[in-house]
Design a protein around this motif. Structure first.
Motif, short mmCIF file in Angstrom:
data_model
loop_
_atom_site.label_atom_id
_atom_site.label_comp_id
_atom_site.label_asym_id
_atom_site.label_seq_id
_atom_site.Cartn_x
_atom_site.Cartn_y
_atom_site.Cartn_z
N GLU A 13 46.79 45.58 44.50
CA GLU A 13 46.06 46.56 43.69
C GLU A 13 45.45 47.63 44.58
OE1 GLU A 13 45.77 47.07 40.55
OE2 GLU A 13 46.57 45.23 39.66
N CYS A 14 45.48 48.88 44.12
CA CYS A 14 44.94 49.99 44.91
C CYS A 14 43.67 50.59 44.32
CB CYS A 14 46.00 51.07 45.10
SG CYS A 14 46.62 51.78 43.55
N ASP A 15 43.36 50.34 43.03
CA ASP A 15 42.19 50.95 42.38
C ASP A 15 40.92 50.15 42.65
OD1 ASP A 15 43.87 52.86 41.35
OD2 ASP A 15 44.13 51.85 39.43
N LEU A 16 40.59 50.00 43.91
CA LEU A 16 39.43 49.20 44.30
C LEU A 16 38.48 50.07 45.13
CD1 LEU A 16 41.34 45.93 45.29
CD2 LEU A 16 40.01 46.30 43.20
N ARG A 17 37.26 50.28 44.62
CA ARG A 17 36.31 51.09 45.37
C ARG A 17 35.85 50.35 46.62
NH1 ARG A 17 30.68 53.48 42.96
NH2 ARG A 17 32.12 54.39 41.42
N PHE A 18 35.62 49.05 46.49
CA PHE A 18 35.33 48.24 47.68
C PHE A 18 35.81 46.82 47.43
CE2 PHE A 18 31.38 47.70 45.20
CZ PHE A 18 31.21 46.32 45.23
N VAL A 19 36.11 46.12 48.54
CA VAL A 19 36.51 44.72 48.51
C VAL A 19 35.66 44.02 49.57
CG1 VAL A 19 38.40 43.07 48.73
CG2 VAL A 19 38.86 45.39 47.91
N ALA A 20 34.61 43.34 49.14
CA ALA A 20 33.71 42.63 50.05
C ALA A 20 34.08 41.16 50.06
CB ALA A 20 32.26 42.83 49.63
N LEU A 21 34.57 40.68 51.17
CA LEU A 21 35.09 39.32 51.28
C LEU A 21 34.21 38.53 52.25
CD1 LEU A 21 38.86 40.29 51.61
CD2 LEU A 21 37.60 39.72 49.52
N MET A 22 33.43 37.61 51.72
CA MET A 22 32.49 36.83 52.52
C MET A 22 33.09 35.48 52.90
SD MET A 22 29.04 37.69 50.29
CE MET A 22 29.87 37.41 48.72
N ALA A 23 33.22 35.26 54.21
CA ALA A 23 33.82 34.02 54.74
C ALA A 23 35.11 33.67 54.02
CB ALA A 23 32.82 32.87 54.64
N PRO A 24 36.04 34.62 53.88
CA PRO A 24 37.28 34.33 53.14
C PRO A 24 38.23 33.45 53.94
CG PRO A 24 37.43 36.49 54.15
CD PRO A 24 36.04 35.98 54.44
N ILE A 25 39.07 32.71 53.25
CA ILE A 25 40.15 31.97 53.89
C ILE A 25 41.31 32.95 54.04
CG2 ILE A 25 41.62 29.93 53.78
CD1 ILE A 25 38.59 29.36 53.83
N VAL A 26 41.62 33.36 55.25
CA VAL A 26 42.61 34.42 55.45
C VAL A 26 43.85 33.96 56.22
CG1 VAL A 26 40.93 36.28 55.31
CG2 VAL A 26 41.39 35.22 57.53
N ASN A 27 43.71 32.94 57.05
CA ASN A 27 44.85 32.44 57.82
C ASN A 27 45.20 31.05 57.33
OD1 ASN A 27 46.78 31.68 59.64
ND2 ASN A 27 45.58 32.12 61.46
N ILE A 28 46.22 30.94 56.49
CA ILE A 28 46.53 29.67 55.86
C ILE A 28 47.10 28.68 56.86
CG2 ILE A 28 47.64 28.60 53.86
CD1 ILE A 28 45.54 30.93 53.43
N GLU A 29 47.74 29.19 57.89
CA GLU A 29 48.23 28.30 58.94
C GLU A 29 47.05 27.55 59.57
OE1 GLU A 29 51.31 28.54 62.68
OE2 GLU A 29 50.08 30.30 62.24
N HIS A 30 45.98 28.26 59.87
CA HIS A 30 44.78 27.61 60.42
C HIS A 30 44.14 26.70 59.38
CE1 HIS A 30 40.41 27.31 61.07
NE2 HIS A 30 40.73 27.23 62.36
N ALA A 31 44.05 27.17 58.14
CA ALA A 31 43.38 26.39 57.10
C ALA A 31 44.05 25.04 56.88
CB ALA A 31 43.37 27.19 55.79
N ILE A 32 45.37 24.98 57.01
CA ILE A 32 46.09 23.73 56.78
C ILE A 32 46.13 22.85 58.03
CG2 ILE A 32 48.34 22.71 56.22
CD1 ILE A 32 48.86 25.12 54.43
N TRP A 33 46.52 23.45 59.16
CA TRP A 33 46.86 22.65 60.33
C TRP A 33 45.73 22.51 61.34
CZ3 TRP A 33 50.86 20.10 58.95
CH2 TRP A 33 51.82 20.67 58.12
#
Length: 587
Positions: A470-490
């Motif tokens: 999606e491009c119609d976003l004024r801001f995207v504030a991501l607090m402590a997001p899970i971003v690297n699934i390789e790390h999250a799993i392994w």
């Protein structure tokens, strides 16, 4: 007979400098380094092959050559050959020049001739020294030169991952007999797929090679229990005394690399890590209620085979819903509609959201509040919604899959969102993103043109995936997001039982990695303008570590990173995030 003898003698003369150089390198590095090797048997092979390795220091070709029984002819940057002395030495050990910026026909012809002649060629497909988000180990794109060369020559590729050699940029690691640890792993050779068309073969080789690098990287980290300091860093960082910020109070303690590391101290850090550890233990206990079956590997293979050809837009495609649009027009506080993703749990098949209107009506901008995994209460989010209403925003608190009103009987809030069942996990993420897109579509029909995301942890994961489509976003504030699934799993301490179940079901990292382009934000790019993205990381976070958030912030070039002194769980992050959004002019 005479010509054959002359040819044999020429080869012997040509290999003498290599043998002398190998002995010198072995003596030099034998005094300061100790190399640990996995998969050495894979490198002990006859015939021509292409050795492809990651590149973290100028010492890599020497150390890798010591670990391979065969003689390696290295493709070396052309710049090194411009010095007469260096060029002479490189040619004496059968290295040959390669341009980094473009394909050179002479280089390609030389490489193919040597490979077809049964020799081994070494190269670094990254095109230079790389670390962090720029490294293929962390998901950076892989150049196709190695795949093309292997297919043209009809030889396999031997993947290789080296770690620890970048620490030799620090003078302290050259103290004799200190023995800095270096880790090298060789994977199984990757076929050249001559039965496929050229483009298909190149794509297949490149895909398998990228997966092999990630698998070997994970294997080294797990086998040797590597620390953050053991992993690749830039030469500039290594040349400093320590990788630390002078603004942080710290203890200096040792680690497995022998280099001092910075340990933040104080009650806040101790308490944050204690809370994170307790929650991680709770997650693992809940995961133990969910076991995989003997068909899990087969089901996973079918699922990723179906998904790996899809783009994010196709995977998260959303259609309008008349019931949702009607609920918005009627002014209901809690709106519900049938989810487009059908699961085996009827309660989860009804999507719901609490919609808090401001005085300007539905045409006002709308912020989506996305909660964390197993979020304890909606009270804090409702207060946050009231604050946004006062600022002229509508606020929408979304019940993410398997949470709140969508929890099946007999389960905890959010328990089913993350389990060893990776297919259900992926479909839950897909469900969350599609339902958000349905909300946006319905709100656009009511005149709303601006949207925003304020999300935490699991919600931050979904929010990051939404930003990819999606491009119609004024801001995207991501607090402590899970971003690297390789790390999250392994690697994550919150997924120890998940890892055990995956290994028991024979589900390897390479199989899971085939879905990362759809489910791992670090392996994707935002469709919205990156400067609208604010990543927030906790300095003491052990579930979504700061280095993972820093990596995606660097990859999503233009985004901002805010550091907060808390762990993964805490209330300080929300206050500081909203304050920063006001400073940026987003609110």
């Amino acid at each position: 007979m005479a010509p054959k003898q002359r040819n044999t003698q020429a080869v012997e003369i040509k290999t003498r400098p290599y043998r002398a150089g190998r002995l010198l390198v072995k003596l030099l590095f034998g005094c300061v380094a100790r190399v640990r090797v996995l998969g050495r048997e894979n490198a002990n092979r006859a015939g021509g092959f292409l050795l492809a390795a990651n590149h973290i220091s100028h010492f890599d070709p020497f150390l890798i050559s010591l670990a391979v029984p065969r003689k390696i002819d290295w493709m070396t940057m052309a710049e090194f050959f411009r010095s007469p002395v260096v060029g002479f030495l490189l040619r004496s050990v059968d290295a040959f020049p390669a341009e980094r910026d473009h394909a050179d026909r002479k280089t390609i012809r030389t490489a193919i001739e040597r490979l077809k002649g049964g020799r081994a060629i070494g190269l670094f497909p990254e095109g230079g020294i790389r670390d962090g988000a720029r490294s293929l180990l962390e998901g950076a794109p892989l150049r196709w030169g190695a795949a093309t060369l292997a297919h043209m020559a009809g030889v396999p590729i031997l993947p290789c991952v080296i770690l620890g050699s970048d620490r030799l940029y620090s003078g302290r690691h050259w103290v004799p007999f200190r023995h800095t640890l270096i880790w090298i792993a060789f994977g199984k050779p990757i076929s050249h797929f001559l039965e496929l068309q050229k483009s298909d073969a190149r794509a297949r080789i490149a895909f398998d090679l990228a997966a092999a690098f990630k698998n070997l990287y994970a294997e080294l980290r797990e086998t040797f229990q590597l620390t953050e300091d053991d992993l690749p860093h830039s030469p500039q960082e290594r040349m400093k005394h320590c990788r630390a910020s002078a603004s942080l109070a710290a203890d200096v303690t040792g680690n497995r690399s022998g280099c001092p590391t910075i340990r933040r101290h104080g009650f806040r850090g101790f308490a944050a890590r204690g809370i994170d550890g307790f929650i991680c233990g709770s997650f693992n206990l809940l995961h133990a209620r969910h076991r995989l079956n003997r068909r899990s590997r087969e089901e996973m293979e079918r699922y990723v085979s179906t998904c790996e050809r899809l783009t994010a837009e196709e995977y998260y495609a959303a259609h309008g819903d008349a019931a949702l649009a009607e609920a918005l027009r009627n002014g209901r506080i809690t709106i519900g509609w049938r989810s487009p993703i059908k699961t085996q749990f009827p309660a989860n098949n009804i999507a719901r959201a609490d919609f808090f209107r401001c005085g300007q009506g539905l045409s006002a901008p709308t912020v989506f509040l996305l909660h964390s995994l197993m979020s304890a209460s909606r009270i804090g989010y409702r207060r946050c919604a009231e604050h946004f209403n006062q600022l002229g925003w509508n606020a929408c608190f979304v019940h993410l899959p398997y949470h709140y009103s969508r929890v099946p009987r007999g389960y905890w809030n959010g328990e089913l969102a993350i389990t060893p069942d990776l297919i259900r996990n992926a479909e839950g993420l897909r469900q969350g993103v599609i339902e958000l897109r349905q909300l946006m579509k319905a709100l656009r029909e009511q005149g709303c043109r601006e949207f925003a995301v304020l999300a935490t942890s699991y919600g931050g994961w979904i929010g990051a995936l939404l930003a990819m489509v999606e491009c119609d976003l004024r801001f995207v504030a991501l607090m402590a997001p899970i971003v690297n699934i390789e790390h999250a799993i392994w690697e994550s301490p919150a997924a120890r039982f998940i890892r055990r179940e995956l290994r028991r079901a024979n589900i390897e990292p390479g199989v899971v990695a085939r879905h990362f382009h759809l489910s791992s934000p670090l392996h994707g790019r935002p469709l919205c303008d990156p400067d609208r993205v604010l990543f927030v990381t906790g300095e003491f976070d052990s579930i979504a570590p700061a280095e993972q958030i820093e990596a995606i912030q660097q990859k999503w070039r233009g985004s901002e990173l805010l550091r907060v002194r808390q762990g993964h769980f805490g209330y300080r992050m929300m206050r500081e995030t909203i304050a920063r959004l006001k400073q940026r002019g987003n609110l």
